[in-house]
Write a protein that holds these residues in place. Sequence first.
Motif, PDB file in Angstrom:
ATOM      1  N   SER A   1       0.828  -1.194   0.000  1.00 55.47           N
ATOM      2  CA  SER A   1       0.000   0.000   0.000  1.00 55.47           C
ATOM      3  C   SER A   1       0.869   1.252   0.000  1.00 55.47           C
ATOM      4  CB  SER A   1      -0.898   0.003   1.241  1.00 55.47           C
ATOM      5  OG  SER A   1      -1.556   1.242   1.357  1.00 55.47           O
ATOM      6  N   LYS A   2       0.413   2.261  -0.694  1.00 55.33           N
ATOM      7  CA  LYS A   2       1.109   3.542  -0.681  1.00 55.33           C
ATOM      8  C   LYS A   2       0.636   4.414   0.476  1.00 55.33           C
ATOM      9  CE  LYS A   2       2.655   3.829  -5.367  1.00 55.33           C
ATOM     10  NZ  LYS A   2       3.117   4.811  -6.337  1.00 55.33           N
ATOM     11  N   LEU A   3      -0.286   3.897   1.292  1.00 54.85           N
ATOM     12  CA  LEU A   3      -0.783   4.641   2.446  1.00 54.85           C
ATOM     13  C   LEU A   3       0.149   4.408   3.626  1.00 54.85           C
ATOM     14  CD1 LEU A   3      -4.630   3.988   2.206  1.00 54.85           C
ATOM     15  CD2 LEU A   3      -3.318   5.940   1.385  1.00 54.85           C
ATOM     16  N   THR A   4       1.305   5.068   3.565  1.00 56.64           N
ATOM     17  CA  THR A   4       2.312   4.922   4.612  1.00 56.64           C
ATOM     18  C   THR A   4       2.652   6.281   5.200  1.00 56.64           C
ATOM     19  OG1 THR A   4       4.165   5.205   3.081  1.00 56.64           O
ATOM     20  CG2 THR A   4       3.343   2.947   3.411  1.00 56.64           C
ATOM     21  N   GLN A   5       3.230   6.263   6.380  1.00 53.58           N
ATOM     22  CA  GLN A   5       3.685   7.495   7.026  1.00 53.58           C
ATOM     23  C   GLN A   5       4.762   8.167   6.171  1.00 53.58           C
ATOM     24  OE1 GLN A   5       2.232   8.804   9.781  1.00 53.58           O
ATOM     25  NE2 GLN A   5       3.469  10.593   9.384  1.00 53.58           N
ATOM     26  N   GLU A   6       5.603   7.356   5.530  1.00 54.08           N
ATOM     27  CA  GLU A   6       6.664   7.903   4.682  1.00 54.08           C
ATOM     28  C   GLU A   6       6.088   8.686   3.507  1.00 54.08           C
ATOM     29  OE1 GLU A   6       6.526   4.613   5.615  1.00 54.08           O
ATOM     30  OE2 GLU A   6       8.069   4.732   7.165  1.00 54.08           O
ATOM     31  N   ASN A   7       5.073   8.134   2.844  1.00 52.55           N
ATOM     32  CA  ASN A   7       4.452   8.842   1.724  1.00 52.55           C
ATOM     33  C   ASN A   7       3.666  10.054   2.206  1.00 52.55           C
ATOM     34  OD1 ASN A   7       5.536   7.308  -0.311  1.00 52.55           O
ATOM     35  ND2 ASN A   7       3.799   5.936  -0.457  1.00 52.55           N
ATOM     36  N   TYR A   8       3.012   9.936   3.365  1.00 50.98           N
ATOM     37  CA  TYR A   8       2.275  11.083   3.914  1.00 50.98           C
ATOM     38  C   TYR A   8       3.244  12.241   4.181  1.00 50.98           C
ATOM     39  CZ  TYR A   8      -0.837  13.864   6.815  1.00 50.98           C
ATOM     40  OH  TYR A   8      -1.593  14.887   7.318  1.00 50.98           O
ATOM     41  N   ALA A   9       4.439  11.912   4.658  1.00 50.23           N
ATOM     42  CA  ALA A   9       5.436  12.943   4.955  1.00 50.23           C
ATOM     43  C   ALA A   9       5.930  13.652   3.688  1.00 50.23           C
ATOM     44  CB  ALA A   9       6.613  12.326   5.710  1.00 50.23           C
ATOM     45  N   LYS A  10       5.765  13.037   2.531  1.00 50.94           N
ATOM     46  CA  LYS A  10       6.177  13.648   1.262  1.00 50.94           C
ATOM     47  C   LYS A  10       5.188  14.706   0.785  1.00 50.94           C
ATOM     48  CE  LYS A  10       8.530   9.493  -0.371  1.00 50.94           C
ATOM     49  NZ  LYS A  10       8.479   8.408  -1.375  1.00 50.94           N
ATOM     50  N   LEU A  11       3.970  14.693   1.316  1.00 48.31           N
ATOM     51  CA  LEU A  11       2.968  15.673   0.900  1.00 48.31           C
ATOM     52  C   LEU A  11       3.321  17.039   1.455  1.00 48.31           C
ATOM     53  CD1 LEU A  11      -0.284  13.591   1.471  1.00 48.31           C
ATOM     54  CD2 LEU A  11       0.997  13.908  -0.664  1.00 48.31           C
ATOM     55  N   LYS A  12       3.182  18.054   0.619  1.00 48.31           N
ATOM     56  CA  LYS A  12       3.491  19.432   1.003  1.00 48.31           C
ATOM     57  C   LYS A  12       2.449  20.361   0.403  1.00 48.31           C
ATOM     58  CE  LYS A  12       7.582  18.224   2.649  1.00 48.31           C
ATOM     59  NZ  LYS A  12       7.430  17.533   3.885  1.00 48.31           N
ATOM     60  N   MET A  13       2.240  21.472   1.073  1.00 47.41           N
ATOM     61  CA  MET A  13       1.360  22.502   0.536  1.00 47.41           C
ATOM     62  C   MET A  13       1.917  22.956  -0.810  1.00 47.41           C
ATOM     63  SD  MET A  13      -0.938  22.917   2.877  1.00 47.41           S
ATOM     64  CE  MET A  13      -1.640  24.543   2.800  1.00 47.41           C
ATOM     65  N   GLY A  14       1.036  23.147  -1.783  1.00 47.01           N
ATOM     66  CA  GLY A  14       1.442  23.648  -3.080  1.00 47.01           C
ATOM     67  C   GLY A  14       1.782  22.590  -4.111  1.00 47.01           C
ATOM     68  N   LEU A  15       1.903  21.321  -3.707  1.00 47.57           N
ATOM     69  CA  LEU A  15       2.144  20.267  -4.701  1.00 47.57           C
ATOM     70  C   LEU A  15       0.987  20.217  -5.681  1.00 47.57           C
ATOM     71  CD1 LEU A  15       3.446  17.158  -2.674  1.00 47.57           C
ATOM     72  CD2 LEU A  15       4.752  18.643  -4.195  1.00 47.57           C
ATOM     73  N   GLY A  16       1.268  19.851  -6.910  1.00 47.09           N
ATOM     74  CA  GLY A  16       0.227  19.693  -7.916  1.00 47.09           C
ATOM     75  C   GLY A  16      -0.451  18.339  -7.786  1.00 47.09           C
TER      76      GLY A  16
END
Length: 86
Positions: A21-36
């Motif tokens: 699953s891509k629903l991981t804490q590591e992937n969540y941490a990659k999300l940032k304001m302003g990403l497309g």
Amino acid sequence: MMSRIRLMAALSLLLMLLGCSKLTQENYAKLKMGLGYGEVVTILGKPDSCSEALFAKSCVWGDEQKNITVNFAGDRVVLFTSTNIR
């Protein structure tokens, strides 16, 4: 006998893919304001659902028990939350 081995191999592969699953804490941490939107899809994959109103879009990856929700305005991340992501 050979078809049974192929079936077991196919089932094993399916279980491994479901476990990735891509629903991981590591992937969540990659999300940032302003990403497309496209950048978020690259990180999390295709969303399970999206809803749109005017210039805003809200997308959910996962289900009610485990999910990441990302809100977009003008195709850019403005808010993101998670539930039971480890």
